[in-house]
Design a protein around this motif. Structure first.
Motif, PDB file in Angstrom:
ATOM      1  N   PRO A  42     -11.704  23.604 130.371  1.00 12.91           N
ATOM      2  CA  PRO A  42     -11.849  24.552 129.499  1.00 12.91           C
ATOM      3  C   PRO A  42     -12.802  24.653 131.245  1.00 12.91           C
ATOM      4  O   PRO A  42     -13.324  26.039 131.732  1.00 12.91           O
ATOM      5  CB  PRO A  42     -13.325  23.776 129.193  1.00 12.91           C
ATOM      6  CG  PRO A  42     -12.410  22.565 128.971  1.00 12.91           C
ATOM      7  CD  PRO A  42     -11.676  22.483 129.636  1.00 12.91           C
ATOM      8  N   GLU A  43     -12.959  23.448 132.202  1.00 14.01           N
ATOM      9  CA  GLU A  43     -13.855  23.784 133.326  1.00 14.01           C
ATOM     10  C   GLU A  43     -12.342  24.817 134.217  1.00 14.01           C
ATOM     11  O   GLU A  43     -13.131  25.815 135.049  1.00 14.01           O
ATOM     12  CB  GLU A  43     -13.547  22.929 133.957  1.00 14.01           C
ATOM     13  CG  GLU A  43     -15.080  21.416 133.843  1.00 14.01           C
ATOM     14  CD  GLU A  43     -13.804  20.873 133.007  1.00 14.01           C
ATOM     15  OE1 GLU A  43     -12.986  21.104 133.101  1.00 14.01           O
ATOM     16  OE2 GLU A  43     -14.967  20.385 131.924  1.00 14.01           O
ATOM     17  N   ASP A  44     -11.451  24.891 134.034  1.00 15.89           N
ATOM     18  CA  ASP A  44     -10.342  25.458 134.490  1.00 15.89           C
ATOM     19  C   ASP A  44     -10.592  26.904 134.040  1.00 15.89           C
ATOM     20  O   ASP A  44     -10.675  28.057 135.170  1.00 15.89           O
ATOM     21  CB  ASP A  44      -8.919  24.920 134.425  1.00 15.89           C
ATOM     22  CG  ASP A  44      -8.296  23.758 134.807  1.00 15.89           C
ATOM     23  OD1 ASP A  44      -9.343  23.425 136.845  1.00 15.89           O
ATOM     24  OD2 ASP A  44      -7.290  23.067 135.114  1.00 15.89           O
ATOM     25  N   LEU A  45     -10.655  26.869 133.502  1.00 13.74           N
ATOM     26  CA  LEU A  45     -10.587  28.688 132.630  1.00 13.74           C
ATOM     27  C   LEU A  45     -12.569  29.176 132.874  1.00 13.74           C
ATOM     28  O   LEU A  45     -12.402  30.275 132.858  1.00 13.74           O
ATOM     29  CB  LEU A  45     -11.150  28.391 130.802  1.00 13.74           C
ATOM     30  CG  LEU A  45      -9.531  27.967 130.548  1.00 13.74           C
ATOM     31  CD1 LEU A  45      -9.476  28.009 129.000  1.00 13.74           C
ATOM     32  CD2 LEU A  45      -8.718  29.132 130.355  1.00 13.74           C
ATOM     33  N   GLU A  46     -13.542  27.954 133.269  1.00 10.87           N
ATOM     34  CA  GLU A  46     -14.637  28.447 133.782  1.00 10.87           C
ATOM     35  C   GLU A  46     -14.165  29.391 135.091  1.00 10.87           C
ATOM     36  O   GLU A  46     -15.083  29.958 135.294  1.00 10.87           O
ATOM     37  CB  GLU A  46     -15.620  28.139 133.107  1.00 10.87           C
ATOM     38  CG  GLU A  46     -15.949  27.093 131.610  1.00 10.87           C
ATOM     39  CD  GLU A  46     -17.690  26.330 131.611  1.00 10.87           C
ATOM     40  OE1 GLU A  46     -17.667  25.876 132.840  1.00 10.87           O
ATOM     41  OE2 GLU A  46     -16.627  26.180 130.711  1.00 10.87           O
ATOM     42  N   ALA A  47     -13.990  28.205 135.975  1.00 11.01           N
ATOM     43  CA  ALA A  47     -13.608  28.231 137.481  1.00 11.01           C
ATOM     44  C   ALA A  47     -12.932  30.503 137.608  1.00 11.01           C
ATOM     45  O   ALA A  47     -12.988  30.626 138.177  1.00 11.01           O
ATOM     46  CB  ALA A  47     -12.840  27.538 137.526  1.00 11.01           C
ATOM     47  N   GLU A  48     -11.963  30.079 136.741  1.00  7.72           N
ATOM     48  CA  GLU A  48     -10.969  31.602 136.299  1.00  7.72           C
ATOM     49  C   GLU A  48     -12.067  32.438 135.775  1.00  7.72           C
ATOM     50  O   GLU A  48     -12.451  33.746 136.762  1.00  7.72           O
ATOM     51  CB  GLU A  48     -10.378  31.298 135.330  1.00  7.72           C
ATOM     52  CG  GLU A  48      -9.226  32.392 135.021  1.00  7.72           C
ATOM     53  CD  GLU A  48      -7.823  32.377 136.637  1.00  7.72           C
ATOM     54  OE1 GLU A  48      -7.120  33.781 136.756  1.00  7.72           O
ATOM     55  OE2 GLU A  48      -7.933  31.583 137.853  1.00  7.72           O
ATOM     56  N   ILE A  49     -12.431  32.493 134.662  1.00  7.03           N
ATOM     57  CA  ILE A  49     -13.296  33.797 135.176  1.00  7.03           C
ATOM     58  C   ILE A  49     -14.557  34.237 136.102  1.00  7.03           C
ATOM     59  O   ILE A  49     -14.357  34.957 136.068  1.00  7.03           O
ATOM     60  CB  ILE A  49     -14.332  32.944 133.387  1.00  7.03           C
ATOM     61  CG1 ILE A  49     -13.375  33.149 131.664  1.00  7.03           C
ATOM     62  CG2 ILE A  49     -15.194  34.169 132.938  1.00  7.03           C
ATOM     63  CD1 ILE A  49     -13.780  32.313 130.745  1.00  7.03           C
ATOM     64  N   ASP A  50     -15.098  32.861 135.847  1.00  5.24           N
ATOM     65  CA  ASP A  50     -15.757  32.915 137.669  1.00  5.24           C
ATOM     66  C   ASP A  50     -15.032  33.733 139.078  1.00  5.24           C
ATOM     67  O   ASP A  50     -16.343  34.754 139.346  1.00  5.24           O
ATOM     68  CB  ASP A  50     -16.737  31.854 138.123  1.00  5.24           C
ATOM     69  CG  ASP A  50     -17.597  31.924 137.154  1.00  5.24           C
ATOM     70  OD1 ASP A  50     -18.332  32.103 137.032  1.00  5.24           O
ATOM     71  OD2 ASP A  50     -17.584  29.728 137.179  1.00  5.24           O
ATOM     72  N   ARG A  51     -14.211  33.617 139.139  1.00  3.71           N
ATOM     73  CA  ARG A  51     -12.831  33.885 139.858  1.00  3.71           C
ATOM     74  C   ARG A  51     -13.445  35.594 139.818  1.00  3.71           C
ATOM     75  O   ARG A  51     -13.241  36.557 141.030  1.00  3.71           O
ATOM     76  CB  ARG A  51     -12.239  33.165 140.881  1.00  3.71           C
ATOM     77  CG  ARG A  51     -11.423  33.887 141.842  1.00  3.71           C
ATOM     78  CD  ARG A  51      -9.686  33.241 141.250  1.00  3.71           C
ATOM     79  NE  ARG A  51      -8.887  33.677 140.161  1.00  3.71           N
ATOM     80  CZ  ARG A  51      -8.470  34.872 140.391  1.00  3.71           C
ATOM     81  NH1 ARG A  51      -8.786  35.656 141.218  1.00  3.71           N
ATOM     82  NH2 ARG A  51      -7.255  34.805 139.234  1.00  3.71           N
ATOM     83  N   LEU A  52     -12.405  35.996 138.306  1.00  7.65           N
ATOM     84  CA  LEU A  52     -12.171  37.295 137.516  1.00  7.65           C
ATOM     85  C   LEU A  52     -14.092  37.850 137.769  1.00  7.65           C
ATOM     86  O   LEU A  52     -13.881  39.621 138.263  1.00  7.65           O
ATOM     87  CB  LEU A  52     -12.387  37.313 136.163  1.00  7.65           C
ATOM     88  CG  LEU A  52     -10.582  36.462 136.110  1.00  7.65           C
ATOM     89  CD1 LEU A  52      -9.894  36.282 135.066  1.00  7.65           C
ATOM     90  CD2 LEU A  52      -9.456  38.096 136.908  1.00  7.65           C
ATOM     91  N   ARG A  53     -15.159  37.400 137.650  1.00 10.55           N
ATOM     92  CA  ARG A  53     -16.070  38.758 137.697  1.00 10.55           C
ATOM     93  C   ARG A  53     -16.931  38.308 139.181  1.00 10.55           C
ATOM     94  O   ARG A  53     -16.703  39.862 139.927  1.00 10.55           O
ATOM     95  CB  ARG A  53     -16.975  37.453 137.518  1.00 10.55           C
ATOM     96  CG  ARG A  53     -17.489  37.427 135.264  1.00 10.55           C
ATOM     97  CD  ARG A  53     -18.641  36.227 135.364  1.00 10.55           C
ATOM     98  NE  ARG A  53     -18.602  36.305 133.701  1.00 10.55           N
ATOM     99  CZ  ARG A  53     -18.870  34.722 133.080  1.00 10.55           C
ATOM    100  NH1 ARG A  53     -19.185  34.277 133.897  1.00 10.55           N
ATOM    101  NH2 ARG A  53     -18.705  35.355 132.014  1.00 10.55           N
ATOM    102  N   ASP A  54     -16.440  37.475 140.188  1.00 17.53           N
ATOM    103  CA  ASP A  54     -16.112  37.833 141.214  1.00 17.53           C
ATOM    104  C   ASP A  54     -15.001  38.884 142.268  1.00 17.53           C
ATOM    105  O   ASP A  54     -15.945  40.313 143.445  1.00 17.53           O
ATOM    106  CB  ASP A  54     -16.263  36.653 142.627  1.00 17.53           C
ATOM    107  CG  ASP A  54     -16.565  35.533 142.473  1.00 17.53           C
ATOM    108  OD1 ASP A  54     -18.043  35.861 141.923  1.00 17.53           O
ATOM    109  OD2 ASP A  54     -16.803  34.223 142.623  1.00 17.53           O
TER     110      ASP A  54
END
Length: 147
Positions: free
Chosen positions: A54-66
């Motif tokens: 889940p942390e990896d997915l959250e990091a990926e989502i944050d990267r996509l938001r950026d």
């Protein structure tokens, strides 16, 4: 890296049963290169989705938001640049039209002054002819105004 591409199936698309992600990704790929590209993308999505935390997915989502924020900012700047370029082109065009209009008005004024000067000289040189022409024009205008 070489892939064994299965031959195209003769079963109509509506009757096919897709069982693996490679078959789904292939979806009638026209060339082995397209098949390789489709299967590698589908395989990465399936493999990476199962192993991610889940942390990896959250990091990926944050990267996509950026990334989306950066793209939005870039599109905004591009739009602002386009608007400013359009405004600049419109003002330059308006300025050119104003200058050309002023030049045309100047030419028309000069022609009118020249015509007035020629008419004045002609009346002074030939006053009787000028009077006869004025009477004829007046008579013609009187006939037109009756109808």
């Amino acid at each position: 890296m070489s892939l064994n591409v299965p031959p195209r199936s003769t079963v109509p698309l509506a009757n096919r049963q897709w069982g693996t992600s490679q078959e789904t990704a292939r979806c009638e790929a026209a060339t082995p290169k397209e098949f390789e590209m489709a299967t590698s993308a589908a395989g990465k999505a399936v493999k990476s989705g199962a192993a991610r935390s889940p942390e990896d997915l959250e990091a990926e989502i944050d990267r996509l938001r950026d990334d989306v924020a950066k793209l939005t900012e870039q599109l905004t700047r591009t739009g602002e640049h386009s608007v400013s370029a359009a405004k600049r082109a419109a003002s330059e065009g308006a300025e050119q039209l104003r200058v050309r209009g002023e030049a045309a008005v100047g030419v028309i004024k000069q022609n009118a002054d020249d015509l007035e000067q020629q008419l004045t000289e002609t009346v002074r040189e030939k006053p009787i002819t000028s009077l006869a022409i004025a009477a004829g024009v007046g008579f013609f205008l009187a006939l037109l105004s009756r109808r």
